[in-house]
Structures are given as structure tokens and as C-alpha cells.
Enzyme design. Structure first.
Site, mmCIF file in Angstrom:
data_model
loop_
_atom_site.group_PDB
_atom_site.id
_atom_site.type_symbol
_atom_site.label_atom_id
_atom_site.label_comp_id
_atom_site.label_asym_id
_atom_site.label_seq_id
_atom_site.Cartn_x
_atom_site.Cartn_y
_atom_site.Cartn_z
ATOM 1 N N CYS B 82 9.856 -19.889 -10.229
ATOM 2 C CA CYS B 82 8.846 -19.015 -10.844
ATOM 3 C C CYS B 82 7.791 -19.849 -11.590
ATOM 4 O O CYS B 82 7.079 -20.623 -10.988
ATOM 5 C CB CYS B 82 9.520 -17.972 -11.735
ATOM 6 N N HIS B 193 12.793 -15.192 -7.539
ATOM 7 C CA HIS B 193 13.967 -15.441 -8.366
ATOM 8 C C HIS B 193 15.222 -15.440 -7.493
ATOM 9 O O HIS B 193 15.780 -14.375 -7.240
ATOM 10 C CB HIS B 193 14.080 -14.382 -9.465
ATOM 11 N N GLU B 195 18.116 -16.218 -8.244
ATOM 12 C CA GLU B 195 19.268 -15.734 -9.018
ATOM 13 C C GLU B 195 19.339 -14.215 -9.056
ATOM 14 O O GLU B 195 20.333 -13.649 -9.485
ATOM 15 C CB GLU B 195 19.214 -16.318 -10.437
#
Lengths: 257, 215
Positions: B82, B193, B195
Site C-alpha cells: 500500500c 492488501h 493480508e
């Protein structure tokens, strides 16, 4: 091809337990938010929203533990709303593993809180929840106002102006609930959804009134919603998130499958 | 046992990314730290970040972590995520212009104000938020087991525009085709992202944990 419209199941959690009866036939403990979240993740939910409706403040910590557990095994965005009143509440939820927090009543009573929260944590994690109700009489131009206390208390604030103001203050997303439709299963208030979605440049999540899969399609196509949130149609096992996505895809809506 | 340092420089919530790496690699291999020595000693470095570029660069310079990141970018597997990805370029338009780390030649630009979906007049919102497709532009060990076009979760208003397409590992359509993944030697950096991107995201993180830094 491009950005997918999101489907977001919402779980109401009271003192660490899922309420409003999730009824999966083959789930061991339908009251366990971790287990239910895991199920929705497997079905392909794009995000999960927890609404903490715990009344007593001494049980608030239980929500933190729920978020911690879910965040350790479910790797999609998690939003927590309900009871977010100060910066410390936001920090606690983000530290537990939430990605976004929903601010509702606190924004109405203290709009500066939204600004402070966005400056401190970034707009990307600040969702402002708007509960709106139609106030125009039949035949009049449509008008909606913000209501608090579960739709019982009018505030006199125009819903469209409020949404724009919240975005200006730093809301990264609007969770829009029609209090006229919430719980009716008659479908979203499409005129309201469209009016808000076209008035702001951040994503709008439509909520309130979903009773079948066509309602989700309408919310996106007619309501111009960027995401749709539903609770009961998924909880009662009528439809899976996968069913919803296939149905939306059949109607030409881009979804993540 | 190889270790993963997640650089903590005060920009955003690192719990999600730490939890995802702990899930993959085990708790004892993952370190969230701002300690220079610990980052230098780690086998792999994750450079995350959420927020505004001027704050990001100011924090990196104040803490001296900018030098540690530059060193890492020359020496071992590094994953930018990011804002951590955008900071790798030369310059960002954000905050009236901010000089960045200059590891990947190019700039970071704001999405055009009147962004429309290709082939329709639908207005596209900013931030670009949600699950979008990531079209792989070149083979890379970090793509192992991930199909081109897989969807990942994005939240951002600025995008990387590398000077040369040799640095573009993947693109994503959002009114324009932008570089959603950039790479250079032992550095791989993603706008989305991982994650928060379910199976595809965990696969990418897992590939990073096993990556020797050779493109």
C-alpha cells in the site's frame, strides 16, 4: 471487468454471542461469532461487519476478544460498529484486528469526532453509519432525515446533506440504512440509496430490507450501491453468500467468485 | 529459522498484516518493529503503511528508517504494501508533492477526478475500494499458485506510475490501467492488501516467506 460489487454479511453480537438467530443446520455453535464469520468467509463474503449491541459497558471487552479471534483466522476486511464513541474505542478495535470501525450515533451528537478519527487513523478505516427515514409526504419531492435510537428519534438533519458533510469530515465509506425498510424484507429504499450514492464520491453500502436475492441486484443496479449488506437472508440459511454472488453475476454485476 | 520484520514507523494499523504472517509462518518468526538492528538482522522485511505520503516520509526520515529501507532494498527480500509500495517511487503528487525513496523510478499520481468505467459512463468513486483483478504482466516467483486476474482487496486514491514497464509486475483496471504491483530485483511491492485478500493474498504472503529474492 474491474472492481467487484461487495457482499457484506452483518452479525449482531450481544455480549460475545450472535443474536437474531443464525440458523445454519450444520454449524456446531450458531451463536459463536467466530464460527459464523469463518463460515461466511468460506462462502466468499467480501467483508464481514459486526454490530456490537451489548448494552452493559462491563461486557464491552468481549467484543474485543471476538474481533481478535476472528482476525486471527479470517483474512478479509472486518468492520466493527456499535458503541464506537471515542478515539480509545477505535484504537481498541483496530488493535484487536478490525480494519474499519462504524461510527453512528456519536457522529450525530459530535460530528467533529469523525474528523478527529479520520485524521488520527485515516479515512480508509472510518465508516459512517447513517440511519435515514423518509420524511416527505406522498406527492412531495422525496426527502429523508437522520434518525437516532433505532429510528425512533428524528434529528431534523437532511440525509443527503449529512452524508456529504460526513465525507467532507473524512468518512471513507457510508453505511446507509433505511429505517423504513430495516427488518421488513421488502428490499432496499432504492431512491434513498441512489440519492446518497450519487451525492458522494466514496463507496456507499446499502442496508436495510433485504428479503431475497433480487433485492441485492436492485440495490446495485437501481440504487447504485457499491456494496450490499444483509443479515437475515444469510443467517437463516435461505441463501449462501455464494448463491447471492451467482445471482448477481447472472444479472451482469461484477462480483468476486 | 528465517525471520520476517514488519517495519513499524507509526503509519497505520499493522495488526492485520502481522496476524496474516503469523498465520503463515508462526508467531515466533514475525516481528513488528521499528528497531534498526532488528530489521537489519531479519531475513525478510515487510514495508507496510497506510496514510498520507508526507507523514510517511517525515516519519521515515525522523526515525532514520529510510536508510534502513534503502539498505534492505539492496540486500534482501522486501515486500512493500500500500503506502509502503508508493513510497518506493521517486515522487508522489500527494500533499502538494512529496519526494519519496527512489527505489523504483517513477511517480505516484492521484486518480483523475472524473474517472469513468471503460465502455460505460458509470462514474468511478475515489478511493478505489474493494476487490479488483490483478493482471500479471510478467512471471515472478511470488505469483506461484495465483492465477492472473485473481482479485485482491484495494483501498487507495493514488497509484504508482513507474517510468518503465520493466518495473510493472501487474496492472489493474480502474478507469485507467494502473500498476498495482511493481518489482525490481529483490523488491516486490503491491498496492492492494494481501493480508485482507483471503486465499490469493495468503498465497502471495506465503510465496514471499519462501522467496530467496531472485526475480
Amino acid at each position: 471487468m474491474g472492481l467487484a460489487k461487495r457482499i457484506i454479511p452483518c452479525l449482531d453480537v450481544d455480549a460475545g454471542r450472535v443474536v437474531k438467530g443464525v440458523q445454519f443446520v450444520d454449524i456446531r455453535d450458531a451463536g459463536d461469532p467466530v464460527e459464523v464469520a469463518r463460515r461466511y468467509d468460506e462462502e466468499g463474503a467480501d467483508e464481514i461487519t459486526f454490530l456490537d449491541i451489548t448494552a452493559s459497558s462491563d461486557q464491552r471487552e468481549t467484543m474485543v476478544h471476538v474481533v481478535e479471534q476472528v482476525a486471527g483466522e479470517v483474512f478479509i476486511p472486518l468492520t466493527v460498529g456499535g458503541g464506537i464513541r471515542e478515539v480509545a474505542d477505535i484504537r481498541r478495535m483496530l488493535n484487536a484486528g478490525a480494519d474499519k470501525v462504524g461510527i453512528n450515533t456519536a457522529a450525530v451528537f459530535n460530528p467533529e469526532f469523525v474528523r478527529e478519527a479520520a485524521e488520527r487513523f485515516g479515512s480508509q478505516c472510518i465508516v459512517v453509519a447513517i440511519d435515514a427515514k423518509q420524511v416527505s409526504a406522498p406527492g412531495e419531492p422525496l426527502r429523508w432525515e437522520i434518525f437516532t435510537h433505532g429510528g425512533r428519534k428524528p434529528t431534523g438533519i437532511d440525509a443527503i446533506e449529512w452524508a456529504q458533510r460526513m465525507v467532507e469530515y473524512g468518512a471513507g465509506e457510508i453505511l446507509l440504512t433505511s429505517m423504513d425498510r430495516d427488518g421488513t424484507r421488502d428490499g432496499f429504499d432504492l431512491a434513498l440509496t441512489r440519492a446518497i450514492s450519487e451525492a458522494v464520491n466514496v463507496p456507499v453500502i446499502a442496508s436495510g430490507g433485504v428479503g431475497n436475492l433480487d433485492h441485492l441486484v436492485e440495490g446495485v443496479i437501481e440504487g447504485r450501491a457499491d456494496a450490499v449488506l444483509a443479515a437475515s437472508i444469510f443467517h437463516f440459511g435461505e441463501y449462501t453468500v455464494g448463491d447471492a454472488k451467482r445471482h448477481m453475476a447472472e444479472h451482469g454485476i461484477e462480483v468476486r467468485i | 529459522m528465517s525471520s520476517i520484520a514488519i517495519v513499524d514507523y507509526g503509519m497505520g494499523n499493522l495488526h492485520s498484516i502481522a496476524k496474516a504472517f503469523e498465520h503463515i509462518a508462526g508467531r515466533d518468526r514475525v516481528l513488528v518493529t521499528s528497531d534498526h538492528a532488528a530489521i537489519r538482522a531479519a531475513d525478510r522485511v515487510v514495508f507496510p503503511g497506510v496514510g498520507a505520503m508526507r507523514d510517511c516520509m517525515a516519519e521515515l526520515q525522523r526515525s532514520g528508517l529510510d536508510q534502513v529501507i534503502l539498505e534492505t532494498a539492496r540486500s534482501k527480500p522486501m515486500l512493500g504494501v500500500c503506502l509502503g509500495m508508493q513510497a518506493l517511487l521517486d515522487y508522489s503528487e500527494e500533499n502538494q508533492g512529496t519526494d519519496c525513496l527512489g527505489i523504483i523510478p517513477g511517480q505516484v499520481l492521484h486518480f483523475p477526478a472524473d474517472l469513468r468505467e471503460a465502455g460505460s459512463d458509470a462514474r468511478l468513486k475515489i478511493p478505489h475500494m474493494g476487490w479488483n483483478q490483478v493482471d500479471q504482466q510478467q512471471p515472478h516467483p511470488l505469483w506461484r499458485g495465483i492465477q492472473s486476474g485473481s482479485r485482491f482487496y484495494f483501498v487507495h486514491s493514488y497509484y504508482a506510475a513507474p517510468r518503465d514497464e520493466v518495473y510493472v509486475a501487474a496492472t489493474t483496471p480502474y478507469g485507467i490501467e494502473f500498476a498495482s504491483v511493481v518489482e525490481r530485483d529483490n523488491v516486490f511491492a503491491v498496492q492492494f492488501h494481501p493480508e485482507k485478500s483471503q486465499h490469493a493474498g495468503l498465497a502471495l504472503l506465503s510465496n514471499f516467506v519462501g522467496w530467496d529474492g531472485e526475480p
